[in-house]
Write a protein that holds these residues in place. Structure first.
Motif, PDB file in Angstrom:
ATOM      1  N   ILE A  46       2.223  -7.430  -4.500  1.00 19.81           N
ATOM      2  CA  ILE A  46       3.162  -5.664  -4.468  1.00 19.81           C
ATOM      3  C   ILE A  46       2.033  -5.408  -3.478  1.00 19.81           C
ATOM      4  N   ASN A  47       0.759  -4.974  -4.087  1.00 17.08           N
ATOM      5  CA  ASN A  47      -0.513  -4.117  -3.453  1.00 17.08           C
ATOM      6  C   ASN A  47      -1.359  -5.081  -2.969  1.00 17.08           C
ATOM      7  N   PRO A  48      -2.412  -5.044  -2.196  1.00 10.26           N
ATOM      8  CA  PRO A  48      -3.196  -5.950  -1.314  1.00 10.26           C
ATOM      9  C   PRO A  48      -4.333  -5.574  -2.721  1.00 10.26           C
TER      10      PRO A  48
ATOM     11  N   ALA B 260       1.111 -22.915 -12.128  1.00  7.23           N
ATOM     12  CA  ALA B 260       2.380 -21.913 -12.268  1.00  7.23           C
ATOM     13  C   ALA B 260       2.410 -21.200 -10.573  1.00  7.23           C
ATOM     14  N   PRO B 261       3.650 -21.012  -9.774  1.00 10.91           N
ATOM     15  CA  PRO B 261       3.897 -20.723  -8.696  1.00 10.91           C
ATOM     16  C   PRO B 261       2.996 -19.194  -8.275  1.00 10.91           C
ATOM     17  N   ASP B 262       1.710 -19.287  -7.711  1.00 11.76           N
ATOM     18  CA  ASP B 262       1.953 -17.445  -7.567  1.00 11.76           C
ATOM     19  C   ASP B 262       3.095 -16.945  -6.597  1.00 11.76           C
ATOM     20  N   LEU B 263       2.941 -14.956  -7.979  1.00  6.47           N
ATOM     21  CA  LEU B 263       3.841 -14.186  -7.110  1.00  6.47           C
ATOM     22  C   LEU B 263       4.531 -13.992  -5.114  1.00  6.47           C
ATOM     23  N   PRO B 264       5.829 -14.097  -5.141  1.00  4.18           N
ATOM     24  CA  PRO B 264       5.558 -13.595  -3.684  1.00  4.18           C
ATOM     25  C   PRO B 264       4.669 -12.490  -3.124  1.00  4.18           C
ATOM     26  N   VAL B 265       4.487 -12.615  -1.768  1.00  7.42           N
ATOM     27  CA  VAL B 265       4.104 -11.469  -1.641  1.00  7.42           C
ATOM     28  C   VAL B 265       4.890 -10.304  -0.657  1.00  7.42           C
ATOM     29  N   LEU B 266       5.239  -9.162  -0.722  1.00  8.59           N
ATOM     30  CA  LEU B 266       6.476  -8.514  -0.986  1.00  8.59           C
ATOM     31  C   LEU B 266       5.682  -7.405  -0.194  1.00  8.59           C
ATOM     32  N   TYR B 267       4.871  -7.250  -0.110  1.00  6.11           N
ATOM     33  CA  TYR B 267       4.186  -5.677   1.132  1.00  6.11           C
ATOM     34  C   TYR B 267       4.076  -6.094   2.135  1.00  6.11           C
ATOM     35  N   GLY B 268       4.028  -7.483   3.018  1.00  3.57           N
ATOM     36  CA  GLY B 268       3.991  -7.723   4.237  1.00  3.57           C
ATOM     37  C   GLY B 268       5.819  -7.445   4.854  1.00  3.57           C
ATOM     38  N   ASP B 269       6.801  -7.120   4.142  1.00  2.00           N
ATOM     39  CA  ASP B 269       7.450  -6.589   4.496  1.00  2.00           C
ATOM     40  C   ASP B 269       8.399  -5.263   4.542  1.00  2.00           C
ATOM     41  N   ARG B 270       7.338  -4.229   3.579  1.00  2.00           N
ATOM     42  CA  ARG B 270       7.367  -2.893   3.885  1.00  2.00           C
ATOM     43  C   ARG B 270       7.078  -2.626   5.003  1.00  2.00           C
TER      44      ARG B 270
ATOM     45  N   PRO C 245      -3.364   3.688 -11.870  1.00  2.00           N
ATOM     46  CA  PRO C 245      -2.379   2.949 -12.301  1.00  2.00           C
ATOM     47  C   PRO C 245      -2.438   2.696 -13.567  1.00  2.00           C
ATOM     48  N   CYS C 246      -4.745   2.496 -13.612  1.00  2.00           N
ATOM     49  CA  CYS C 246      -5.023   1.484 -14.763  1.00  2.00           C
ATOM     50  C   CYS C 246      -6.476   1.320 -14.599  1.00  2.00           C
ATOM     51  N   TYR C 247      -7.208   0.559 -15.488  1.00  2.00           N
ATOM     52  CA  TYR C 247      -8.373   1.101 -15.609  1.00  2.00           C
ATOM     53  C   TYR C 247      -9.335   0.650 -14.267  1.00  2.00           C
ATOM     54  N   LEU C 248      -8.633  -0.242 -13.795  1.00  2.00           N
ATOM     55  CA  LEU C 248      -9.179  -1.470 -12.610  1.00  2.00           C
ATOM     56  C   LEU C 248      -9.171  -0.538 -10.979  1.00  2.00           C
ATOM     57  N   LEU C 249      -8.038   0.084 -10.854  1.00  2.00           N
ATOM     58  CA  LEU C 249      -8.109   0.903  -9.519  1.00  2.00           C
ATOM     59  C   LEU C 249      -8.873   2.298  -9.919  1.00  2.00           C
ATOM     60  N   VAL C 250      -9.554   2.806  -9.458  1.00  2.00           N
ATOM     61  CA  VAL C 250     -10.656   3.880  -9.482  1.00  2.00           C
ATOM     62  C   VAL C 250     -10.109   5.271  -8.629  1.00  2.00           C
TER      63      VAL C 250
ATOM     64  N   ALA D  70       3.656  -0.810   4.747  1.00  2.00           N
ATOM     65  CA  ALA D  70       2.639  -1.628   4.866  1.00  2.00           C
ATOM     66  C   ALA D  70       1.521  -1.881   6.192  1.00  2.00           C
ATOM     67  N   THR D  71      -0.029  -1.903   5.732  1.00  2.00           N
ATOM     68  CA  THR D  71      -0.539  -2.604   6.562  1.00  2.00           C
ATOM     69  C   THR D  71      -2.222  -2.973   6.161  1.00  2.00           C
ATOM     70  N   ALA D  72      -1.727  -3.356   5.507  1.00  2.00           N
ATOM     71  CA  ALA D  72      -2.988  -4.273   4.807  1.00  2.00           C
ATOM     72  C   ALA D  72      -2.885  -5.744   4.813  1.00  2.00           C
ATOM     73  N   ILE D  73      -4.374  -6.275   5.253  1.00  2.00           N
ATOM     74  CA  ILE D  73      -3.640  -7.779   5.711  1.00  2.00           C
ATOM     75  C   ILE D  73      -4.977  -8.169   4.297  1.00  2.00           C
ATOM     76  N   ARG D  74      -4.662 -10.059   4.669  1.00  2.00           N
ATOM     77  CA  ARG D  74      -5.072 -10.563   2.888  1.00  2.00           C
ATOM     78  C   ARG D  74      -6.629 -11.244   3.983  1.00  2.00           C
ATOM     79  N   ILE D  75      -7.959 -10.239   3.309  1.00  2.00           N
ATOM     80  CA  ILE D  75      -9.306 -10.419   3.190  1.00  2.00           C
ATOM     81  C   ILE D  75      -9.872 -11.888   2.283  1.00  2.00           C
TER      82      ILE D  75
END
Length: 380
Positions: free
Chosen positions: A301-303, A344-354, A272-277, A357-362
């Motif tokens: 929204i996406n890890p 300012a607060p970080d945006l909430p993590v939503l992908y854990g509720d999908r 969707p952008c320059y950085l995700l290839v 979603a199978t990703a985990i934070r590392i």
């Protein structure tokens, strides 16, 4: 901002026109990537990790101009690879100037002296020279000695010829705020138009994943740098909106707007952008805008997006906020980003509720580059 009035005026008129027409998603700047080949192999680059036959491909002048016409963005940034390797780059630039697009040709400047006579100064054309710090830091970043001195000499030459020149710099981990402040002072002493700065983002294909910054670390780094500049009364000029600078200093909870900076390269329109290839490509700009699942990307929204604060994703958001809240933006432009107090607060993590979603934070430090048969020296 280090942006000439003619450019500010034309872009403002463009944005107002889009808003009055009710268009929700529109491009602000387009990334035109005519090749991936480079004459450097930088530690934080995710663009040169391709086999030889891909690195040798070149976008035609016709395809480049057609894509720019199709997109319609007022600003065209030309990264790579190294664009000056492309033999038809002067013709691409001439075509864009004829269309009155504001062009930023991103270069490591190793070939600038050799090719400078092929270009003509124009209010629509800017050399955007890559420097990541003073001599030792920059040469380490690009993994080659002597590059800093050649880039500085090329900057001075371009300025003496009457060209617009900016510096683009990416800040990675282990940066010392004092050294960055010295670098900004040095950059402005050259007489450049402004500095474009961005925190390093964790490219999936970069040869070294340990060089990138996390979000909180990025925000604190920029606060420390801005504090030093304020204490010294340094006259830094940035080629970016004041609200983006406020964002990277931790004072705005922005979501990225990837459609504001679409990318066209030798594979097509990159989703969707320059950085995700690795997200696929669209065959047309219309398909990119209408066929990309935009709601599946973004911080929380996406890890893959969580550590990104890059200007190509968030400058569009900052500009939109500037138009929505002009008094707030004017205050930041006048007094600079806030450098203390709660962030300012970080945006909430939503992908854990999908459900899917199978990703985990590392942590970034735990990310390792997968084995590649073609290595990292393909750009030499």
């Amino acid at each position: 901002m280090g942006i000439p009035l003619i450019q500010q005026t034309k872009i403002a008129r463009y944005i107002i026109g889009k808003k009055l027409s009710g268009q929700k998603r529109y491009p602000l700047a387009m990334m035109l990537e005519p090749l991936f080949q480079c004459n450097l192999a930088c530690a934080g680059c995710g663009k040169i990790d391709h086999p030889k036959e891909i690195l040798q491909k070149r976008m035609s002048v016709e395809d480049a101009l057609r894509a720019v016409d199709e997109c319609g963005a007022p600003v065209v940034s030309i990264p790579g690879g190294e664009p000056l390797i492309h033999k038809e780059m002067p013709q691409i630039v001439q075509g864009l100037i004829a269309r009155e697009k504001f062009i930023y040709l991103c270069t490591n400047a190793l070939l600038l002296t050799k090719h400078i006579d092929e270009y003509t100064p124009s209010p629509y054309f800017t050399w955007s020279v890559h420097l990541d710090g003073l001599q030792e830091r920059h040469d380490a970043s690009v993994c080659m000695e002597g590059v800093f001195d050649k880039a500085v000499a090329a900057i001075k030459l371009a300025l003496s010829r009457g060209f617009r020149v900016t510096i683009n710099c990416t800040l990675f981990n282990n940066e010392e705020p004092e050294e960055i402040a010295k670098f900004f002072d040095f950059a402005m002493s050259l007489g450049i138009e402004g500095i474009t700065v961005s925190p390093g983002y964790s490219y999936q294909h970069a040869p070294r994943q340990d060089v990138f910054l996390g979000r909180t670390e990025s925000k604190q780094l920029f606060r420390d740098v801005f504090r030093i500049g304020r204490e010294r009364k340094s006259k830094w000029v940035f080629n970016q909106s004041s609200m983006f600078l406020d964002f990277i200093a931790g004072n705005q909870s922005y979501q990225c707007t990837p459609w504001s900076n679409p990318t066209y390269n030798i594979f097509g329109w990159q989703k969707p952008c320059y950085l995700l290839v690795d997200e696929g490509y669209a065959s047309s700009y219309k398909e990119l805008m209408e066929g990309t699942a935009w709601d599946k990307y973004g911080v929380g929204i996406n890890p893959k997006c969580d550590n990104c604060m890059a200007h190509c994703g968030f400058e569009g958001t900052a500009v939109d906020d500037t138009f929505a809240h002009p008094l707030k933006a004017a205050r930041v432009a006048t007094f600079g980003p806030r450098i203390d107090g709660a962030m300012a607060p970080d945006l909430p993590v939503l992908y854990g509720d999908r459900a899917d979603a199978t990703a985990i934070r590392i942590p970034i430090s735990a990310i390792q580059r997968p084995h590649s048969s073609h290595g990292t020296d393909v750009g030499h």
